[in-house]
Design a protein around this motif. Sequence first.
Motif, mmCIF file in Angstrom:
data_model
loop_
_atom_site.group_PDB
_atom_site.id
_atom_site.type_symbol
_atom_site.label_atom_id
_atom_site.label_comp_id
_atom_site.label_asym_id
_atom_site.label_seq_id
_atom_site.Cartn_x
_atom_site.Cartn_y
_atom_site.Cartn_z
ATOM 1 N N GLU A 183 75.425 -38.054 -74.712
ATOM 2 C CA GLU A 183 74.332 -39.021 -74.858
ATOM 3 C C GLU A 183 74.323 -39.621 -76.270
ATOM 4 O O GLU A 183 74.201 -40.838 -76.453
ATOM 5 C CB GLU A 183 73.018 -38.276 -74.589
ATOM 6 C CG GLU A 183 71.809 -39.130 -74.434
ATOM 7 C CD GLU A 183 71.719 -39.788 -73.063
ATOM 8 O OE1 GLU A 183 72.396 -39.323 -72.124
ATOM 9 O OE2 GLU A 183 70.989 -40.782 -72.968
ATOM 10 N N ARG A 186 77.182 -41.917 -76.729
ATOM 11 C CA ARG A 186 76.999 -43.191 -76.065
ATOM 12 C C ARG A 186 76.062 -44.089 -76.866
ATOM 13 O O ARG A 186 76.193 -45.301 -76.874
ATOM 14 C CB ARG A 186 76.432 -42.967 -74.677
ATOM 15 C CG ARG A 186 76.981 -43.911 -73.671
ATOM 16 C CD ARG A 186 76.153 -43.852 -72.443
ATOM 17 N NE ARG A 186 74.750 -43.693 -72.849
ATOM 18 C CZ ARG A 186 73.790 -43.354 -72.031
ATOM 19 N NH1 ARG A 186 74.072 -43.123 -70.787
ATOM 20 N NH2 ARG A 186 72.557 -43.237 -72.464
ATOM 21 N N ARG A 257 82.942 -37.505 -71.565
ATOM 22 C CA ARG A 257 82.584 -37.693 -70.158
ATOM 23 C C ARG A 257 83.225 -36.608 -69.315
ATOM 24 O O ARG A 257 82.610 -36.065 -68.401
ATOM 25 C CB ARG A 257 83.018 -39.070 -69.672
ATOM 26 C CG ARG A 257 82.121 -40.140 -70.216
ATOM 27 C CD ARG A 257 82.227 -41.445 -69.473
ATOM 28 N NE ARG A 257 81.052 -42.223 -69.815
ATOM 29 C CZ ARG A 257 80.069 -42.488 -68.974
ATOM 30 N NH1 ARG A 257 80.140 -42.072 -67.729
ATOM 31 N NH2 ARG A 257 79.022 -43.167 -69.360
ATOM 32 N N ARG A 322 72.012 -43.869 -62.485
ATOM 33 C CA ARG A 322 72.799 -45.013 -62.928
ATOM 34 C C ARG A 322 72.027 -45.808 -63.974
ATOM 35 O O ARG A 322 72.554 -46.162 -65.030
ATOM 36 C CB ARG A 322 73.142 -45.902 -61.722
ATOM 37 C CG ARG A 322 74.557 -46.458 -61.790
ATOM 38 C CD ARG A 322 74.723 -47.593 -60.799
ATOM 39 N NE ARG A 322 73.762 -48.657 -61.049
ATOM 40 C CZ ARG A 322 73.214 -49.405 -60.084
ATOM 41 N NH1 ARG A 322 73.519 -49.206 -58.832
ATOM 42 N NH2 ARG A 322 72.363 -50.360 -60.403
ATOM 43 N N ASP A 325 71.993 -44.002 -67.139
ATOM 44 C CA ASP A 325 73.302 -44.045 -67.768
ATOM 45 C C ASP A 325 73.598 -45.402 -68.392
ATOM 46 O O ASP A 325 74.301 -45.500 -69.389
ATOM 47 C CB ASP A 325 74.358 -43.721 -66.714
ATOM 48 C CG ASP A 325 75.317 -42.665 -67.218
ATOM 49 O OD1 ASP A 325 74.830 -41.734 -67.885
ATOM 50 O OD2 ASP A 325 76.520 -42.790 -66.955
#
Lengths: 331, 470
Positions: A183, A186, A257, A322, A325
Amino acid sequence: MSSADVVAAVMFAAITLYAVFAGADFGSGMWDLLAGSTQRGAKTRRLIDRAIGPVWEANHVWLIFVLVFLWTGFPRPFGQIMRDLAIPFWLVGLGIVLRGSGFAFRKFAPDIRSARIMGIMFASSSVVTPFFLGTIAGAIASGRVGTGAVDDETIWLSPTSLVGGVLAVATCAFLAAVFLTAEADRARDIELAEELRLKAFFAAAVTGAIALAGVIPLRNDAPTLFDGLTGRGAPEIALSTVAGVATLMFLRRRELRRARVSAVIAVAAIVLGWGFGQYPWILVDTVTIEDGAGNSATLTALLVASGIAAIIITPALVLLFRLADENKLAH
Amino acid sequence: MSPEHLLIADALLPARNQMALSLGAHIILACFGMAMPAMIYVLHRKGINGDDAALELAKRWSKIAGVLFAIGAVSGTILSFEMGLLWPGLMEKYGDVLGTAFALEGISFFVEAVFLGIYVYGWDKLDPRKHILMLLPMVLAGISGSFFVVSVNAWMNSPAGFTEVDGVVVDVDPLAAIFNSAVPLQFLHMFFAAYMVAGFGMASIYAGGWLRGRRGRLQELGILVPLTFAAVLTPLQPVVGHFAGQRIADEQPIKLAAIEGLAETEERVPTVLGGIYQDDELVGEITVPIPGLASFLAQNSFDAEIVGLDAVPEDERPPVNIVRFSFQIMVGIGTALVGLVAVAGWRWRKRRDTFFESTWMLRGIAVSGVAAVVAMETGWITTEVGRQPWIVHGLMRTEEAVTDGDWVWYSLTGLIIVYLLMGLAGFGVLRSMSKRWAAGETDLESPYGPSRLTADELDISDHDAVEVPA
Ligand code: HDD
Ligand code: HEM
Ligand code: HEM
């Protein structure tokens, strides 16, 4: 497979999903606890808040599902579990209440001080709750429920229960560290991601060690489960080990990932291993799935309900994850 | 009494109190969880059509709903534990009869939790047209979820969908259990109650603010939108209640006898307001009998016969006074609320431009929220206490269902403390939210930085922070 077996399998699938998804939420709370002072921990806490804010309630519902399946599909074993394990269940309940309200409240607290108290409530109950859930699992898996030993405290404080509790806590911390690392990465917060990556690496190693060492006391304390884990459940345990090692590798290479996927596999496999290892018992050594099952029409109804659930919930959850994400859920 | 018997009796009292406390608390939150999505939908729709105040209100209410939903979810989890922890006897015997409804309820929870997560956290990120649609599954799940859980309660009032041979349950028919004869009316009555509690509840907060000088477009909407929801359903509630009474007359005549305080079977029974039931009769300084009303409520005829408490042995009668008081409070409040919406409706039609100038009406609205909650709680007390001593009407007594654990006083004490603290904290949090909004501040990003500390002071890199419009 009889319909009782299928219902038990669905229930176990729900336990696995709860372990993985809610596990990551619990673990996030643990890292929140360890994030340091208000100033230093702000970044981590903010990351945690964003990561679990939109999803934790949905992840929590798996627990409700498991309970409902247990009391509807296996009413008498359910009653026995609740009679024998009332104390750890109350502690879990207390943890859930303090955790949920602490998390929901701290964001809107009137001042820093009360926010801190609520935050600590959230974070510390994130450790306590999975621990006691683990002791419950240990009590059932070691064949202590339904034997009439209710007054005996060891029913949920036996070696197996303690292994269950510690392993649950470690697993949650491990999952959450991996998830949070991904996280942070990202969000392109490299510094935080590196810090968390180190924690994840550490947590993975410790969890693996606990899981492997934890099998040893089971040999004497929970022979049926031990036989199951080394017999029917062996492939899952092996898979879990491989996935755990792979997670360490992916973390090292910063393939986050992939680390996330293998961490999920490692945890799911160990829970499933428990399930396979315990089969065909619902209450180990006392009641089998077949004997403990409720009315057959009800079992069918539960399977229909599971079908409806799969059709309705899967797309909803996919949408939720989703959007999360894609960073579309935050504020 | 044998020592064993004493032990069981020991657990019964705290267990019932604990169930009542946890259900009584959960149900208030559940009402908001059920009804707020629809109200927010209306506001959000107005907002999309250009009403900025409505949009801001929708945003605020979604945050409130988020907090309420969270404590609703945890208090609901406690209830799920309690079904087994407090009433293992019930679940062991009937778990596979009443459980299917709970499984379907679980699906509804999932839907609510997922879309709540998306909606509350989706502000300013999702396409507005899609964002608002996230409320619709929540509205539907609120309906289906409450249907299924009330269905379980209705089943306890009117058990169906199985046969019992020598005390063993056989031939379960899950659909017949779910769609038992008590569920249509109980569900409808509860559903309306939920919209009334949330509608009057939200309106009363803004009406209170208005009276204290917080006036503006936002407050107007905060009163009108929820009030409209409540006002539409309020006049229907007594009608549904009337039919619910008829069902009781058929299926649970002793509950009705307790509601009316009727010792012996009689015809043309009056409804007596006030008074206390003592030694098989209603006594008291002020008792107001309304001739034939009880008969009418029960059977649609002023002369009909109603079964009295003497129809069953003494140990099969519920505590009359609790049931009667509760019922009368509910009906009294229900009638008063019909009066309130009549006044408000009339003003809205005839005196719209001075609608907000009627201090008395606003005072009425300001207390209507609490009144609706009281009506709902007393309604549940009527239903639940009126069913005693049965946990499953006519089949299982509550003392057969209760746990034999010796920890119930402790768990009850713990729950009282925890819920008290949770209530206080929740109240404080909601107040601080409203204060912050009133001062034009927004919430800070970091969980630990809600007050003076700004993002800069906390040294948070602002790579993807969302701008929250003031
Ligand atoms: C806003 C709340 C509210 C209001 C204004 C009313 N009720 Fe009510 N009542 C409820 C909220 C409620 C409830 C809490 O929702 C109950 C408990 C169980 C149920 O199904 O609904 C209930 C139960 C309940 C029962 C027992 C049902 C059973 O045991 O199966 C009866 C007979 C009535 N109500 C009748 C009435 C009448 C004649 C009203 C006329 C004004 C009325 N209620 C207003
Ligand atoms: C949400 C609204 C509800 C409220 C406020 C409520 C209230 C109460 C109260 C006051 C009691 C105590 C009765 C007594 O002391 O004699 C009670 C008991 C109980 N209720 Fe309800 N109830 C509600 C709905 C339900 C539902 C939906 C169920 C089942 C799914 C349920 C199951 C029970 C059980 C198992 C007991 C304990 C046994 C008994 O005393 O009858 N209740 N409830
Ligand atoms: C014995 C009775 C009850 C049990 C066991 C129970 C159980 C639960 C559980 C486990 C949840 C949490 C779901 C989640 O994790 O999101 C919940 C929430 C909820 N319950 Fe209950 N419940 C009961 C009574 C009721 C009643 C009587 C109603 C309404 C009529 C109701 C309406 C709701 C709603 C709408 C929610 C969604 C959360 C919220 O909005 O607060 N429940 N309940």
